[in-house]
Structures are given as structure tokens and as C-alpha cells.
Design an enzyme around this catalytic site. Structure first.
Site, mmCIF file in Angstrom:
data_model
loop_
_atom_site.group_PDB
_atom_site.id
_atom_site.type_symbol
_atom_site.label_atom_id
_atom_site.label_comp_id
_atom_site.label_asym_id
_atom_site.label_seq_id
_atom_site.Cartn_x
_atom_site.Cartn_y
_atom_site.Cartn_z
ATOM 1 N N SER A 1 -32.989 19.223 -3.410
ATOM 2 C CA SER A 1 -32.554 20.131 -4.570
ATOM 3 C C SER A 1 -32.692 19.531 -5.943
ATOM 4 O O SER A 1 -33.134 20.202 -7.009
ATOM 5 C CB SER A 1 -31.030 20.479 -4.614
ATOM 6 O OG SER A 1 -30.246 19.446 -4.439
ATOM 7 N N ASP B 1 -27.893 28.221 -10.623
ATOM 8 C CA ASP B 1 -27.335 26.619 -9.798
ATOM 9 C C ASP B 1 -25.730 26.886 -10.477
ATOM 10 O O ASP B 1 -25.104 27.895 -10.662
ATOM 11 C CB ASP B 1 -28.020 25.701 -10.519
ATOM 12 C CG ASP B 1 -28.016 24.508 -9.665
ATOM 13 O OD1 ASP B 1 -26.975 23.926 -9.472
ATOM 14 O OD2 ASP B 1 -29.145 24.202 -9.036
ATOM 15 N N HIS C 1 -24.218 19.440 -10.777
ATOM 16 C CA HIS C 1 -25.449 19.981 -10.165
ATOM 17 C C HIS C 1 -26.519 20.700 -10.939
ATOM 18 O O HIS C 1 -27.792 20.434 -11.210
ATOM 19 C CB HIS C 1 -25.205 20.665 -8.791
ATOM 20 C CG HIS C 1 -26.546 20.663 -7.908
ATOM 21 N ND1 HIS C 1 -27.537 21.773 -8.069
ATOM 22 C CD2 HIS C 1 -26.836 19.927 -6.840
ATOM 23 C CE1 HIS C 1 -28.488 21.420 -7.129
ATOM 24 N NE2 HIS C 1 -28.141 20.372 -6.377
#
EC number: 3.4.21.-
Length: 764
Positions: free
Chosen positions: A541, A156, A230
Site C-alpha cells: 500500500s 483511503d 494511512h
């Protein structure tokens, strides 16, 4: 007083902004500094490693590259990555003609262009029955000591190690099989790791090689540290430690936040960078896979993906490195994608990947809009400020003179897409005191600042409110701060943004596989976030690490289960309803009941998944069968991929419909078809299962034999499903049903999806 920009057409103007919004975003997507480099990066996949020594593998890659480039200097300059741990391959900067020449090398299986991929909580675990308290009753969570000993690898955007979600208080030693490390780089050092965060690396060479202007430390951390946010949210959702009294300016105040496997270890592989909201180079992602396989992760959570596929995903993106991970016993969990409710938008469709759709939670952050006659309308908002007393409203679709009309008013704006030409910032800047967005249901992601009244109404409610206001010569509204509504009254739905099946390139393989909560999850915020709006995340996600955390628990509970068995256990025990017994529907304008193309097997049921009764297992032979069915792989390529010269494509009589996936999908039924499956008993040794068939409308479905009897010597049995068009005589849409094997304790259910195709190349 209600006002309009054009008194005779204001309602039409509200909708007119839609076309402009789409044109603007499509034409303005790329920013300067991300122009492709004149020498593109290409990825050459060579299959399984031929040497155990990674240095020898790398040397072989250099020799192959040198065979085209000629000199050692040019070869070293061209090489970007050597993949030498989990599989064999390399990435290199080349002219297109050089890449085409190298593609013909006998050791090259596939040539891939270096695509750019995108980055696709508190209440979540209560909703799924895993209550968020360290002392709650016996469950899978506690039987596995909350995932202690499992290592979840996350590919990520990095991690903010100082977050309380990564505290290691009470953790035992780092697992002995761990071979990874925490690197020292820009504002990150090995001291930032602990017994919770046990690995942290980063990969940027592939992306920089493809950009005209390289990413630098003025806009990003050139290290595993998270600049985007994220990766921190994904990691905390999968395996975050317990954080008490979690709150977002009053939202869910006093909640306990944790991940799915709160005592599992985390290894971060940063391959995504804060460019255009989050960009990941395939070359970098492959290198992250390569090292994660070597380091000893137990599960991989990979919340990345490209746009809807225009080719088979085994030719691009993550499918190939994911296959090598799965073949080494590492489940790979990835999102279905966020391209919305249109058919065939699903990504990550290879059968070895666990592909996750997103649902809503049984939680709504709601705000009341009150009229002067006390009639109320309920919208969604995170507004935490004071009540806005009765004030004028204006509806607008053309905001060219918004500066002249908004001061002291609430703006009501109609929009039918996720991109809005009128933003809260514009309204605030011009003196507006509130903004009501009216749009289709399903665009549920909360993107407004919490200190400004920004409310979402669905199109039906918004139209009713608009019509009501238009009939009054003088009307004002009052806006109240948000209230959290939790429980049965908040219907659970498959998110509108969650991508749908079937895959247009391999429609016989059902995708997505499973669904999990993925909308408005509350997660940690990194200090670099400019405001609190990024605290609330949504999308597939975010659903992906929910499943990754559950997979980690299942790996601890059943260490001998293969990735395919884990997928089967999740799919065959999933729920078609929410935890309150209501059928799952689709978030969007059509309000239809959800089907297998929306959620695969259904909403994850982790307590049932730990004891599925029967499972549908697969191995590398099944996966090569899939590759061969797509006519991409010859016997030679299969042997290279598996590292075994005896592995070959199955006979031509072998049908892709017989791949042992936990579903049956026939996209082109013309007559009677027999489909075989094999199940393995992982429940009571001596047991008898009988079939329960829910045939899709108009189709005939027959199962043979009528019983499956298991004992000590028979723990694996095959059965045949015979399907025929029944009453259908024309090309149909897909119809859905199911097959359940039941021993009165376990109900092992697989979805059935059937479509007739009597006339080829005919569109309904």
C-alpha cells in the site's frame, strides 16, 4: 551471564512461541462493536449508466429495489448508496432472500456481498533516479513541471490537511476540468483545502450499515480528516509537496521529503475507517470511485484490498468500478497485497488494474550488537537513544514468567512470524532494557518505538549469535544507537510481505505488474499518532502511491496515452536489477533471484518509461474479452457494461492467451501454442525492431516475423510467438524468460512464464 527459562531446552522454547502466536491472532481478530448487522449490505451492479442525469439513474435504482420490497418507505430505508456518476448500481440493506430475488432482475449484472477490505519518502525518489531537490538536473520530473495540472485521487483513510506535505505555496490555479469539492464535516471545512488539496469527501454509510454499533466521533473523525494516518502517508508519497529538513528523531535528518509528483493536486476520498487498524466497506469504496470518476481525477491510487481471493475479483472488491474508471481514461493503481511470499496470494488481478509489488530501498537503519571480544553483529533498528553498555542477555520463548527474569537484561527472542507474543511494552514494563528479535529475513517492517532498544536479526545471524553465547559461561553485549546505511552495499529485494502471483483464478494474466519501493518509507505523522513508530510505513500500500505519482507524471508528459499504454510503458522498461546493477532477489529465507511472479515486469524505471518505443495497448473490447473468457459475462451483460448494444463477447475461437497484455503466461502448456500480440510505435516514426528471446528453461520459443518495420503509415504491427514444451515431458513448475524487441535504442521487454500440464489434477 546468559540465562534460560529451561536450561536443557531454551533454544526449543524460543521457537515454541510461534504456534501460540498464530492461534492467538487468528482467534482474537474481531473486536466487539464490529459484529455484522442482521440485514447485510448487498451491492447490485447494473453496468454503464442509461441516463446522463444522475437523478434519473437513482430513480431507476429505487424502482428496481421497490419491485422487491413493495413500499416506497421500505425502499428508502433499505437504500444505502446509488452509484449514478461513473457507472450504474446501488447498495442496499436486505435480507438474504430479498437479495437473491433481486439478483434475478433482468437489469442486474452482478450481485456482490459487501466485503470488508483492509488498508494494505525521502530516499525513495533518489533511489529511483528522481533526485529530491527542486533544482536538480533535467528529468521527467522537471519536464512535466513536477506533475503540475494532474489530479491524483486517493481512496483511503482521509488526510491531515495541515501537514507541510500539502502546502500549496507556488501552485497555479485549480485545473478547469475539476468538478469536485471539499465537504464540511467533523473538524474539517472547505477552508482546510487549498490549491494542493482540492477535494475531500467521506463515505461511511456502507460500513455503518453492516456494523452492530456505528462508528461515531468519539473514535473517529466523521469527515475527510485522517484518524488512522494511512491516507496521509499515501497522499504524501504520491504527490506530497517539498518539505525540507525532514527528520524523525534523527532519522534521515536534513532530508527533503516529497511525493512522486510534488506539484500535482490531491483529491481525498475517505472510505476507510480506523476500525481494527483500518477497515473499508466495498459499498463505500464503490461510492468513492463513482464520485471520483465524475469529479475529474486523472489517476486513482487505491491502497486497499481483501485477503487472497477465493473467487474471481470481478465478482468482488474494486474490479468493476476500476474498469469504468479505466474505460474513461483514468488509470487505477492498487496493491498486490501483503499476504507474503506464498504462491497465488496476489490480489487486484484484473488486467485493467495496475497492480504493484513492494521492494526494499537501498537504505538500512542498522544497529551494532557488540560482544565482549569486540565481535559485532548488525541488526535492524530505529533505536535513537544512548548506547546500552555491556549487559546480560536472556533467551526466552515462553514468557509466562517474564516478570521474574527480565529486569536489567536484554531479552533475545526467536520468532518466525510477524506476530510476536512478546512485545517491547511487556519487556519495558518488567524492567528489561532491550529486546532482540530473531526471525526470518523479510519481516523488515520496523514496528518498535525509537526510544527503546528493539533490534531485528535474521534467523541465520541470530542462531550464530545464540550458539556463540551458549558456549560462554559469562557473556554480555553492548547495543549502539542506529546508523543509516545508504547505497550499493544495501541489497534491494522484493519484500517478503509482498503478495505473489500467479492468480489461481486467472493464471494466464501475469500479476503483479510492476514493483516499487514500499518498505520503511518515511512519511508525515498525524498529531493523533500515539508515538513515533507509525512514522515508518511499509507494504504494497506504500508502493502503490509511488507508482501513482509516476503515472501522474506520465499523464502530463503523454496526455493521449491510455491507461493500458501507461501500464505497458512501465512494464516493458522495468529493471530486473536494482539501480546499481545487482539482480533483485527475494527477501526471505530462500534467497532466490526474483522472477515475474514476484515483481511482474520488474522494478519501475520512470525515466525509461517516458520513452518506451513500443507499447501494448488495450481498450474496453480487450477487457470484455477477459470477462467473457471467465464465463461470467454473456452478450447481454457485456452490452449493459459498456452501454453499447453492439458490444458482444468474441467468438469461441478467441483465446485469453491472445489478450494484448505486456506479458506471456501459459499455465497449462500441453503442445505447441501460438500467441499473438500487437504493438504500437510511440517512438521514432521510421524504425526497425528485432526480437531477442530468452526462452524459459527447456521450452522452445519462436517469434514471427523476424523484424517489425514501422513508418508513417504503419505504426501498429502484430506478431506471433510460437511456444512448445521442448524437452519437458512431465508437469513442471513455472519457468521464466523474456521477449525483447530492440531497435538498438529501445529495449521493449515482456516477461514470459510457462508451465506444462500434461496430466490434469496432478500435484507436483
Amino acid at each position: 551471564m546468559i540465562q534460560t527459562l529451561k536450561t536443557d531446552s531454551s533454544f526449543r522454547l524460543c521457537f515454541a512461541a510461534i504456534a501460540f502466536g498464530f492461534v492467538f491472532i487468528m482467534n482474537g481478530k474481531l473486536s466487539s462493536g464490529t459484529t455484522p448487522h442482521e440485514f447485510p449490505v448487498y451491492i447490485f451492479y447494473l453496468g454503464e449508466r442509461k441516463h446522463d442525469d444522475p437523478n434519473l439513474v437513482t430513480q431507476s435504482h429505487l424502482e428496481i429495489l421497490k419491485s422487491v420490497l413493495g413500499s416506497e418507505e421500505a425502499t428508502n430505508k433499505s437504500m444505502v448508496y446509488s452509484y449514478h456518476h461513473g457507472f450504474s448500481g446501488f447498495a442496499a440493506k436486505l435480507k438474504p432472500a430479498e437479495a437473491e430475488k433481486l439478483k434475478k432482475h433482468p437489469e442486474v449484472i452482478i450481485l456482490l456481498e459487501n466485503r470488508k477490505l483492509g488498508l494494505q519518502t525521502t530516499r525513495t525518489w533518489d533511489y529511483l533516479g528522481q533526485f529530491s531537490t527542486p533544482t536538480s538536473s533535467k528529468s521527467l520530473l522537471h519536464e512535466t513541471n513536477m506533475g503540475s495540472g494532474a489530479i491524483i485521487g486517493v481512496i483511503d483513510s482521509g488526510i491531515w490537511s495541515e501537514s507541510g506535505s500539502f502546502d500549496d505555496d507556488g501552485y497555479g490555479p485549480i485545473p478547469k476540468h475539476w468538478k469536485g469539492q471539499c465537504v464540511s464535516a467533523d473538524q474539517f471545512s472547505p477552508a482546510d483545502c487549498n490549491k494542493k488539496l482540492i477535494g475531500a469527501k467521506y463515505y461511511i454509510d456502507g460500513l455503518n450499515a453492516d456494523l452492530e454499533t456505528s462508528i461515531n466521533s468519539t473514535t473517529e473523525y466523521l469527515s475527510p480528516r485522517d484518524h488512522n494516518g494511512h491516507g496521509t502517508q499515501v497522499s504524501s508519497t504520491a504527490a506530497g509537496s517539498f518539505v525540507s529538513n525532514m527528520t524523525l528523531l534523527g532519522l534521515s535528518s536534513g532530508s527533503i521529503m516529497r511525493g512522486g509528483a510534488p506539484k500535482a493536486h490531491i483529491a481525498m476520498y475517505k472510505a476507510c475507517w480506523d476500525v481494527e487498524g483500518g477497515m473499508c466497506s466495498v459499498a463505500d469504496v464503490w461510492k468513492a470511485f463513482d464520485e471520483a470518476i465524475h469529479d475529474g481525477v486523472d489517476v486513482l491510487s487505491v491502497s486497499v484490498g481483501g485477503s487472497a481471493l477465493k473467487t474471481l475479483d470481478v465478482e468482488i472488491d474494486i474490479a468493476i468500478p476500476a474498469l469504468h474508471a479505466v474505460n474513461k481514461g483514468i488509470p487505477v493503481v492498487s496493491p498486490a497485497g501483503n499476504e507474503g511470499s506464498r504462491s497465488s496470494s496476489v490480489i487486484n488481478v484484473s488486467p485493467w488494474i495496475l497492480t504493484v509489488a513492494a521492494t526494499t530501498l537501498d537504505r538500512s537503519f542498522s544497529t551494532l550488537i557488540t560482544l565482549e571480544n569486540n565481535k559485532t553483529y548488525l541488526g535492524q533498528s530505529l533505536y535513537t537513544g544512548p548506547e546500552i553498555s555491556f549487559t546480560d542477555v536472556i533467551c526466552t520463548g515462553d514468557h509466562s514468567n517474564v516478570d521474574q527474569i527480565t529486569k536489567g537484561k536484554v531479552i533475545m527472542h526467536f520468532s518466525m512470524g510477524p506476530v510476536r507474543p512478546l512485545t517491547p511494552d511487556v519487556v519495558q514494563k518488567n524492567g528489561g532494557i532491550g529486546l532482540i528479535y530473531v526471525r526470518n529475513p523479510g519481516d523488515s517492517r520496523v514496528e518498535c518505538p525509537v526510544n527503546f532498544p528493539c533490534i531485528y536479526l535474521d534467523m541465520e545471524v541470530g542462531s550464530e549469535l545464540y550458539t556463540y553465547i551458549q558456549t560462554r559461561s559469562s557473556m554480555k553485549i553492548k547495543i549502539s544507537p542506529y546508523k543509516t546505511i545508504i547505497g550499493e552495499s544495501v541489497a534491494s529485494k522484493v519484500a517478503k510481505s509482498s503478495a505473489r502471483g500467479p492468480s489461481s483464478f486467472s493464471p494466464a494474466i501475469l500479476k503483479p505488474d510492476i514493483a516499487a519501493p514500499g518498505l520503511t518509507l518515511l512519511t508525515p505523522r498525524i498529531p493523533t499518532d500515539e508515538d513515533t513508530r507509525e512514522f515508518v510505513y511499509s507494504g504494497t500500500s506504500m508502493a502503490t502511491p509511488v507508482i501513482a505519482g509516476i503515472v501522474a507524471l506520465l499523464k502530463i508528459s503523454h496526455p493521449n496515452w491510455s491507461p493500458a499504454v501507461i501500464k505497458s510503458a512501465l512494464v516493458t522498461t522495468a529493471m530486473k536489477t536494482d539501480p546499481y546493477g545487482e539482480r533483485l532477489t527475494v527477501d526471505g529465507g530462500n534467497y532466490k533471484v526474483a522472477d515475474a511472479f514476484d515483481y511482474g515486469g520488474g522494478l519501475v524505471n520512470l525515466e525509461k518509461a517516458t520513452d518506451p518505443g513500443l507499447v501494448y495497448d488495450m481498450d474496453i473490447n480487450d477487457y470484455t474479452h477477459y470477462l467473457c473468457s471467465q464465463t461470467l459475462y454473456t452478450d447481454k451483460k457485456v452490452s449493459a457494461l459498456t452501454g453499447n448494444v453492439n458490444n458482444k463477447c468474441p467468438s469461441s475461437s478467441s483465446s485469453i492467451l491472445d489478450l494484448n497484455v505486456p506479458s506471456i503466461t501459459i499455465p497449462d502448456l500441453k503442445g505447441t501454442v501460438n500467441v499473438t500480440r500487437t504493438v504500437t510505435n510511440v517512438g521514432r516514426v521510421k524504425s526497425v525492431y528485432k526480437p531477442v528471446i530468452e526462452a524459459p528453461f527447456g521450452f522452445n520459443v519462436v517469434v514471427s516475423p523476424k523484424k517489425l518495420k514501422f513508418n508513417k503509415t504503419r505504426n501498429k504491427l502484430a506478431f506471433t510467438v510460437t511456444v512448445s514444451p521442448g524437452s519437458h515431458r512431465v508437469n513442471t513448475a513455472f519457468y521464466f524468460g523474456s521477449l525483447t524487441w530492440s531497435d538498438k535504442v529501445h529495449n521493449v521487454t515482456i516477461p514470459i512464464s510457462l508451465r506444462t500440464r500434461f496430466i490434469d489434477n496432478f500435484f507436483l
